[in-house]
Scaffold this motif. Structure first.
Motif, short mmCIF file in Angstrom:
data_model
loop_
_atom_site.label_atom_id
_atom_site.label_comp_id
_atom_site.label_asym_id
_atom_site.label_seq_id
_atom_site.Cartn_x
_atom_site.Cartn_y
_atom_site.Cartn_z
N LEU A 4 -29.05 -12.57 21.53
CA LEU A 4 -28.32 -11.31 21.60
C LEU A 4 -28.41 -10.73 23.02
O LEU A 4 -27.44 -10.21 23.55
N GLY A 5 -29.60 -10.85 23.60
CA GLY A 5 -29.77 -10.38 24.98
C GLY A 5 -28.88 -11.14 25.95
O GLY A 5 -28.30 -10.58 26.86
N ALA A 6 -28.73 -12.44 25.75
CA ALA A 6 -27.87 -13.25 26.60
C ALA A 6 -26.41 -12.83 26.43
O ALA A 6 -25.66 -12.75 27.39
N ARG A 7 -26.01 -12.55 25.17
CA ARG A 7 -24.65 -12.08 24.93
C ARG A 7 -24.40 -10.74 25.59
O ARG A 7 -23.34 -10.49 26.16
N GLY A 8 -25.37 -9.86 25.50
CA GLY A 8 -25.26 -8.55 26.13
C GLY A 8 -25.13 -8.67 27.64
O GLY A 8 -24.32 -7.98 28.26
N ARG A 9 -25.93 -9.57 28.23
CA ARG A 9 -25.84 -9.79 29.68
C ARG A 9 -24.49 -10.37 30.05
O ARG A 9 -23.88 -9.99 31.05
N ALA A 10 -23.97 -11.29 29.25
CA ALA A 10 -22.67 -11.89 29.52
C ALA A 10 -21.56 -10.85 29.43
O ALA A 10 -20.64 -10.82 30.24
N LEU A 12 -21.90 -7.60 29.89
CA LEU A 12 -22.05 -6.71 31.04
C LEU A 12 -21.50 -7.37 32.30
O LEU A 12 -20.80 -6.74 33.10
N ARG A 13 -21.79 -8.66 32.47
CA ARG A 13 -21.29 -9.40 33.64
C ARG A 13 -19.76 -9.44 33.62
O ARG A 13 -19.11 -9.28 34.65
N ALA A 14 -19.16 -9.62 32.44
CA ALA A 14 -17.70 -9.66 32.32
C ALA A 14 -17.09 -8.31 32.66
O ALA A 14 -16.08 -8.23 33.37
N ARG A 15 -17.70 -7.21 32.16
CA ARG A 15 -17.18 -5.87 32.48
C ARG A 15 -17.32 -5.58 33.97
O ARG A 15 -16.42 -5.01 34.59
N THR A 16 -18.46 -5.96 34.55
CA THR A 16 -18.67 -5.74 35.98
C THR A 16 -17.66 -6.54 36.79
O THR A 16 -17.08 -6.04 37.75
N SER A 17 -17.44 -7.78 36.40
CA SER A 17 -16.48 -8.63 37.10
C SER A 17 -15.08 -8.04 37.02
O SER A 17 -14.35 -8.03 38.01
N ALA A 18 -14.69 -7.54 35.85
CA ALA A 18 -13.36 -6.92 35.70
C ALA A 18 -13.24 -5.69 36.58
O ALA A 18 -12.19 -5.46 37.20
N ALA A 19 -14.30 -4.89 36.66
CA ALA A 19 -14.27 -3.69 37.50
C ALA A 19 -14.16 -4.05 38.98
O ALA A 19 -13.41 -3.42 39.73
N VAL A 20 -14.89 -5.07 39.39
CA VAL A 20 -14.82 -5.51 40.79
C VAL A 20 -13.43 -6.04 41.11
O VAL A 20 -12.86 -5.72 42.16
#
Length: 173
Positions: A4-10, A12-20
Motif C-alpha cells: 500500500l505504501g508503494a502504491r501511495g508513493r507511485a 504521489l509520484r504520478a501527481r507530482t509528475s503531472a504537476a511538473v
C-alpha cells in the motif's frame, strides 16, 4: 502494508509528475502565445504557413512552378513531416496562422523539456534538479536563433534528451 505504501508513493509520484508537466506546458506555451498576437514570424517557408494544403500538394513533385519561375525543390521533404501536417491541421481547424505557429514552437520546446525530465528520471536525478534542467534546456539561448527562422531545425534539439534516455535504458537492459 508495504504494498500500500508503494502504491501511495507511485500515486504521489504520478501527481507530482503531472504537476511538473503542467508547469512546463505553461512555461513553454504561455509566453509564446502572449507575445505579438496576430503577427507571424518569417519561419522556414512562408508558403507552408499561408497555404499548407497547396504546399503538401506541390511537395509530391520535384519541380515547383510556384516559386520564382519554377525551381527544383530541395527542402520540401524536410518540411513535409511533421511541420506541414501541423500547419494543415491548424488551417483545417480554422486556427489563425500566428496561433498555429506559436503552438508549433511551444510543442517543440515542451518535447525538449519533457525529454529532459525523462532523462533525469532515467539517471535518477532528484525532481528539483530535473525540473530546473528541463526549464533551462527548453529555454536555452540556442532556441532563439532557430525559433523564428527555421524552427524545423529544433526537432533534433528536442529529440536529443529522448534519444539519450532511451539509449541509456536500452544499455541497462
Amino acid at each position: 502494508m508495504t504494498r500500500l505504501g508503494a502504491r501511495g508513493r507511485a500515486a504521489l509520484r504520478a501527481r507530482t509528475s503531472a504537476a511538473v508537466h503542467a508547469a512546463l506546458a505553461v512555461i513553454c506555451w504561455g509566453p509564446l502565445l502572449a507575445t505579438a498576437p496576430g503577427r507571424v514570424a518569417a519561419d522556414t517557408r512562408q508558403h507552408l504557413l499561408i497555404d499548407p494544403s497547396g504546399f503538401m500538394d506541390r511537395a509530391r513533385s520535384l519541380w515547383d512552378p510556384m516559386v520564382h519561375l519554377g525551381t527544383v525543390t530541395h527542402q520540401n521533404l524536410g518540411l513535409l513531416v511533421p511541420m506541414a501536417p501541423w500547419y494543415w491541421m491548424g488551417d483545417a481547424l480554422g486556427i489563425p496562422v500566428w496561433v498555429t505557429q506559436r503552438l508549433w514552437v511551444g510543442a517543440i520546446l515542451f518535447a525538449a523539456a519533457a525529454g529532459v525530465l525523462h532523462l533525469g528520471r532515467t539517471l535518477a536525478w532528484d525532481l528539483a534538479g530535473t525540473t530546473a534542467s528541463a526549464v533551462v534546456y527548453a529555454l536555452s539561448p540556442y532556441v532563439l536563433q532557430y525559433a523564428t527562422r527555421t524552427s524545423v531545425l529544433l526537432l533534433p534539439f528536442a529529440g536529443l534528451p529522448w534519444m539519450l534516455s532511451l539509449t541509456i535504458r536500452a544499455g541497462r537492459t
